[in-house]
Design a protein around this motif. Sequence first.
Motif, PDB file in Angstrom:
ATOM      1  N   THR A  79       0.848  -1.184   0.000  1.00 26.55           N
ATOM      2  CA  THR A  79       0.000   0.000   0.000  1.00 26.55           C
ATOM      3  C   THR A  79       0.885   1.235   0.000  1.00 26.55           C
ATOM      4  OG1 THR A  79      -0.088  -0.019   2.394  1.00 26.55           O
ATOM      5  CG2 THR A  79      -1.864  -1.147   1.235  1.00 26.55           C
ATOM      6  N   TYR A 116       0.374   3.919   1.787  1.00 23.44           N
ATOM      7  CA  TYR A 116       0.060   4.746   2.944  1.00 23.44           C
ATOM      8  C   TYR A 116       1.337   5.245   3.593  1.00 23.44           C
ATOM      9  CZ  TYR A 116      -4.404   2.278   2.515  1.00 23.44           C
ATOM     10  OH  TYR A 116      -5.570   1.752   2.054  1.00 23.44           O
ATOM     11  N   GLU A 117       1.331   6.512   3.920  1.00 27.35           N
ATOM     12  CA  GLU A 117       2.470   7.087   4.626  1.00 27.35           C
ATOM     13  C   GLU A 117       2.112   7.442   6.068  1.00 27.35           C
ATOM     14  OE1 GLU A 117       4.274  10.255   2.451  1.00 27.35           O
ATOM     15  OE2 GLU A 117       4.335   9.096   0.601  1.00 27.35           O
ATOM     16  N   ASP A 136      -3.809   8.742   5.987  1.00 24.45           N
ATOM     17  CA  ASP A 136      -4.012   8.166   4.653  1.00 24.45           C
ATOM     18  C   ASP A 136      -4.872   6.909   4.731  1.00 24.45           C
ATOM     19  OD1 ASP A 136      -2.401  10.162   3.608  1.00 24.45           O
ATOM     20  OD2 ASP A 136      -0.601   8.883   3.487  1.00 24.45           O
ATOM     21  N   VAL A 137      -4.650   6.096   5.730  1.00 25.48           N
ATOM     22  CA  VAL A 137      -5.431   4.874   5.922  1.00 25.48           C
ATOM     23  C   VAL A 137      -6.879   5.226   6.210  1.00 25.48           C
ATOM     24  CG1 VAL A 137      -5.741   2.825   7.361  1.00 25.48           C
ATOM     25  CG2 VAL A 137      -3.432   3.591   6.753  1.00 25.48           C
ATOM     26  N   ASP A 144      -8.648   6.438   3.140  1.00 23.01           N
ATOM     27  CA  ASP A 144      -8.907   5.342   2.206  1.00 23.01           C
ATOM     28  C   ASP A 144     -10.083   4.490   2.684  1.00 23.01           C
ATOM     29  OD1 ASP A 144      -8.399   3.843  -0.110  1.00 23.01           O
ATOM     30  OD2 ASP A 144      -7.323   2.339   1.074  1.00 23.01           O
TER      31      ASP A 144
END
Length: 101
Positions: free
Chosen positions: A78, A80-81, A85-86, A89
Amino acid sequence: MLLISPSKAQVKIANSIRERRLQMDLTQEGLADRSGVPLATLRKFEQKGIISLESLLKLLMIVGGLDEIVNTLKPRKTSYETIDDVLKDNNQFERKRGRKK
Protein backbone atom coordinates in the motif's frame (compact mmCIF):
# COMPACT_ATOMS: atom_id res chain seq x y z
CA MET A 1 -9.67 -10.51 -13.16
CA LEU A 2 -9.78 -13.35 -15.63
CA LEU A 3 -12.99 -15.23 -16.08
CA ILE A 4 -11.48 -18.62 -16.71
CA SER A 5 -12.12 -21.94 -15.05
CA PRO A 6 -9.34 -23.70 -13.18
CA SER A 7 -9.35 -26.57 -15.69
CA LYS A 8 -8.92 -24.19 -18.62
CA ALA A 9 -6.13 -22.39 -16.75
CA GLN A 10 -4.39 -25.74 -16.21
CA VAL A 11 -4.49 -26.49 -19.93
CA LYS A 12 -3.25 -22.99 -20.83
CA ILE A 13 -0.35 -23.30 -18.40
CA ALA A 14 0.51 -26.74 -19.77
CA ASN A 15 0.48 -25.38 -23.32
CA SER A 16 2.73 -22.50 -22.32
CA ILE A 17 5.24 -24.85 -20.70
CA ARG A 18 5.14 -27.09 -23.77
CA GLU A 19 5.77 -24.10 -26.06
CA ARG A 20 8.71 -22.99 -23.92
CA ARG A 21 10.10 -26.52 -24.01
CA LEU A 22 9.88 -26.61 -27.79
CA GLN A 23 11.46 -23.15 -28.10
CA MET A 24 14.38 -24.49 -26.09
CA ASP A 25 14.50 -27.45 -28.53
CA LEU A 26 14.03 -29.91 -25.67
CA THR A 27 12.28 -33.24 -25.91
CA GLN A 28 9.95 -34.33 -23.14
CA GLU A 29 12.66 -36.74 -22.03
CA GLY A 30 15.22 -33.94 -21.94
CA LEU A 31 13.02 -31.66 -19.86
CA ALA A 32 12.14 -34.52 -17.53
CA ASP A 33 15.84 -35.30 -17.01
CA ARG A 34 16.83 -31.69 -16.41
CA SER A 35 13.95 -30.91 -14.07
CA GLY A 36 13.78 -34.14 -12.11
CA VAL A 37 10.11 -34.52 -12.97
CA PRO A 38 9.22 -38.07 -14.04
CA LEU A 39 8.58 -38.41 -17.77
CA ALA A 40 5.11 -39.87 -17.18
CA THR A 41 4.21 -36.85 -15.04
CA LEU A 42 5.41 -34.44 -17.73
CA ARG A 43 3.46 -36.27 -20.44
CA LYS A 44 0.29 -36.24 -18.35
CA PHE A 45 0.80 -32.55 -17.63
CA GLU A 46 1.22 -31.62 -21.30
CA GLN A 47 -1.86 -33.66 -22.24
CA LYS A 48 -4.24 -32.84 -19.41
CA GLY A 49 -2.70 -30.00 -17.40
CA ILE A 50 -2.58 -32.07 -14.22
CA ILE A 51 0.58 -31.77 -12.12
CA SER A 52 1.67 -31.17 -8.54
CA LEU A 53 2.81 -27.71 -7.52
CA GLU A 54 6.31 -29.00 -6.76
CA SER A 55 6.67 -30.54 -10.22
CA LEU A 56 5.34 -27.39 -11.89
CA LEU A 57 7.91 -25.30 -10.04
CA LYS A 58 10.68 -27.69 -11.09
CA LEU A 59 9.64 -27.33 -14.73
CA LEU A 60 9.51 -23.54 -14.42
CA MET A 61 13.05 -23.56 -13.05
CA ILE A 62 14.21 -25.08 -16.34
CA VAL A 63 12.00 -23.38 -18.94
CA GLY A 64 11.84 -20.06 -17.13
CA GLY A 65 9.04 -18.23 -15.43
CA LEU A 66 9.55 -19.22 -11.81
CA ASP A 67 10.63 -15.73 -10.75
CA GLU A 68 7.64 -14.17 -12.51
CA ILE A 69 5.21 -16.51 -10.74
CA VAL A 70 6.76 -15.85 -7.33
CA ASN A 71 6.77 -12.07 -7.90
CA THR A 72 3.21 -12.07 -9.18
CA LEU A 73 1.98 -13.65 -5.97
CA LYS A 74 3.65 -11.17 -3.63
CA PRO A 75 1.18 -9.10 -1.63
CA ARG A 76 0.66 -5.65 -3.04
CA LYS A 77 2.18 -2.87 -1.02
CA THR A 78 0.00 0.00 0.00
CA SER A 79 1.09 3.55 -0.51
CA TYR A 80 0.06 4.75 2.94
CA GLU A 81 2.47 7.09 4.63
CA THR A 82 0.42 8.10 7.64
CA ILE A 83 -2.55 6.85 9.61
CA ASP A 84 -4.56 9.69 8.09
CA ASP A 85 -4.01 8.17 4.65
CA VAL A 86 -5.43 4.87 5.92
CA LEU A 87 -8.46 6.57 7.44
CA LYS A 88 -9.13 8.52 4.26
CA ASP A 89 -8.91 5.34 2.21
CA ASN A 90 -11.27 3.44 4.52
CA ASN A 91 -13.87 6.18 4.16
CA GLN A 92 -13.97 5.68 0.38
CA PHE A 93 -15.38 2.16 0.62
CA GLU A 94 -18.93 1.36 1.57
CA ARG A 95 -19.74 -1.90 3.21
CA LYS A 96 -21.89 -4.16 1.13
CA ARG A 97 -23.93 -7.13 2.23
CA GLY A 98 -25.04 -10.09 0.26
CA ARG A 99 -28.65 -11.08 0.02
CA LYS A 100 -29.74 -13.84 2.31
CA LYS A 101 -31.49 -16.77 0.77
